[in-house]
Design a protein around this motif. Structure first.
Motif, short mmCIF file in Angstrom:
data_model
loop_
_atom_site.label_atom_id
_atom_site.label_comp_id
_atom_site.label_asym_id
_atom_site.label_seq_id
_atom_site.Cartn_x
_atom_site.Cartn_y
_atom_site.Cartn_z
N ASP A 76 -10.75 1.69 6.72
CA ASP A 76 -9.80 0.58 6.59
C ASP A 76 -9.95 -0.24 5.31
O ASP A 76 -9.94 -1.47 5.35
CB ASP A 76 -9.88 -0.35 7.79
CG ASP A 76 -9.02 0.13 8.94
OD1 ASP A 76 -8.18 1.00 8.70
OD2 ASP A 76 -9.20 -0.38 10.05
N TYR A 77 -10.09 0.39 4.18
CA TYR A 77 -10.01 -0.34 2.93
C TYR A 77 -9.41 0.54 1.84
O TYR A 77 -9.40 1.75 1.91
CB TYR A 77 -11.37 -0.90 2.49
CG TYR A 77 -12.52 0.07 2.41
CD1 TYR A 77 -12.74 0.83 1.26
CD2 TYR A 77 -13.41 0.20 3.46
CE1 TYR A 77 -13.81 1.69 1.17
CE2 TYR A 77 -14.49 1.06 3.38
CZ TYR A 77 -14.69 1.80 2.23
OH TYR A 77 -15.75 2.65 2.14
N ALA A 113 -13.36 -2.53 -3.76
CA ALA A 113 -12.67 -2.25 -2.50
C ALA A 113 -11.98 -3.51 -1.98
O ALA A 113 -12.45 -4.63 -2.20
CB ALA A 113 -13.67 -1.76 -1.46
N SER A 115 -9.83 -5.08 1.55
CA SER A 115 -9.54 -4.87 2.97
C SER A 115 -8.89 -6.11 3.56
O SER A 115 -9.21 -7.23 3.19
CB SER A 115 -10.83 -4.56 3.73
OG SER A 115 -10.56 -4.41 5.10
N SER A 116 -7.98 -5.88 4.49
CA SER A 116 -7.43 -6.99 5.26
C SER A 116 -7.67 -6.75 6.75
O SER A 116 -7.11 -7.42 7.60
CB SER A 116 -5.94 -7.16 4.99
OG SER A 116 -5.24 -6.03 5.46
N SER A 117 -8.52 -5.78 7.05
CA SER A 117 -8.82 -5.44 8.43
C SER A 117 -9.64 -6.54 9.09
O SER A 117 -10.48 -7.17 8.46
CB SER A 117 -9.60 -4.13 8.48
OG SER A 117 -10.02 -3.86 9.79
N TYR A 120 -14.11 -5.63 10.12
CA TYR A 120 -15.25 -6.10 9.35
C TYR A 120 -16.58 -5.56 9.89
O TYR A 120 -17.53 -6.28 10.05
CB TYR A 120 -15.28 -7.62 9.30
CG TYR A 120 -14.08 -8.17 8.62
CD1 TYR A 120 -13.77 -7.81 7.32
CD2 TYR A 120 -13.23 -9.03 9.28
CE1 TYR A 120 -12.64 -8.30 6.69
CE2 TYR A 120 -12.10 -9.52 8.66
CZ TYR A 120 -11.81 -9.16 7.37
OH TYR A 120 -10.71 -9.64 6.76
N PHE A 125 -18.10 -3.27 3.84
CA PHE A 125 -18.07 -4.71 4.03
C PHE A 125 -19.09 -5.22 5.05
O PHE A 125 -19.26 -6.42 5.17
CB PHE A 125 -16.66 -5.16 4.44
CG PHE A 125 -15.66 -4.96 3.35
CD1 PHE A 125 -15.50 -5.91 2.36
CD2 PHE A 125 -14.88 -3.82 3.30
CE1 PHE A 125 -14.58 -5.74 1.34
CE2 PHE A 125 -13.97 -3.63 2.29
CZ PHE A 125 -13.81 -4.60 1.29
N SER A 131 -12.75 -10.04 1.77
CA SER A 131 -11.76 -8.98 1.66
C SER A 131 -11.88 -8.18 0.36
O SER A 131 -11.12 -7.28 0.12
CB SER A 131 -10.35 -9.56 1.78
OG SER A 131 -10.14 -10.50 0.75
#
Length: 181
Positions: A76-77, A113, A115-117, A120, A125, A131
């Motif tokens: 997820d990134y 990288a 990410s907005s997931s 975490y 991350f 993010s």
């Protein structure tokens, strides 16, 4: 939060295209803006694996190149990477035409990288809510280019380390193909 990744993805994909276009133009234009294009100095293509995405390569001379990519991870990134590569032509010997065209390489590079997931809890991350992350990569691979030199097929193993927001060992790898312009 899901709507935030789309504008970021668009911005980063646009930036990648601009970098690729600029690099291609730099190869085509020599000192004083005169054309010095030698077909085969710049390539664009795809890489499949972890991560999967777009790949570009710019040869600076017969043994050195800059590799870059814009890719996504199953964790997820989205990431952007750039590596300085040193190639060893004939490193596997010359026992056949095919083997003599497979060139091993090693390099060092950086990765950023995004990410907005809300998960975490992934390798890049960790448990951080940040993010944006940074890391270092060490690509080890080999590329085969047939006699016409217009395509390059490569495989690589890329160990690395995420530096921020969490420190963790990264193991990536993939296979890909690029078309040389």
């Amino acid at each position: 939060m899901k709507n935030l990744i789309k504008p970021r993805w668009k911005a980063w994909s646009t930036a990648f295209v601009v970098v690729i276009a600029f690099a291609g133009q730099s190869v085509a234009m020599g000192p004083g803006g005169k054309s010095s294009h030698h077909p085969g100095n710049f390539a664009g293509g795809i890489v499949l694996g972890e991560p999967t995405g777009l790949s570009g390569k710019l040869w600076t001379d017969s043994e050195h190149a800059i590799d870059m990519g814009l890719a996504f991870s199953v964790n997820d990134y989205v990431l952007f990477f750039a590596d300085y590569l040193m190639h060893y032509p004939g490193g596997f010997g010359h026992s056949s035409e095919f083997i003599s065209r497979v060139n091993p390489y090693v390099g060092v590079g950086a990765v950023m990288a995004f990410s907005s997931s809300k998960k975490y809890n992934n390798t890049f991350f960790g448990t951080s809510s940040n993010s944006v992350g940074l890391g270092v990569r060490v690509p080890l691979g080999a590329e085969w280019r047939p006699s016409d030199g217009r395509i390059g097929v490569f495989a690589e193993f890329v160990p690395g380390i995420s530096v921020t927001p969490a420190t963790a060992m990264l193991i990536w790898g993939g296979v890909g193909i690029r078309y040389y312009f």
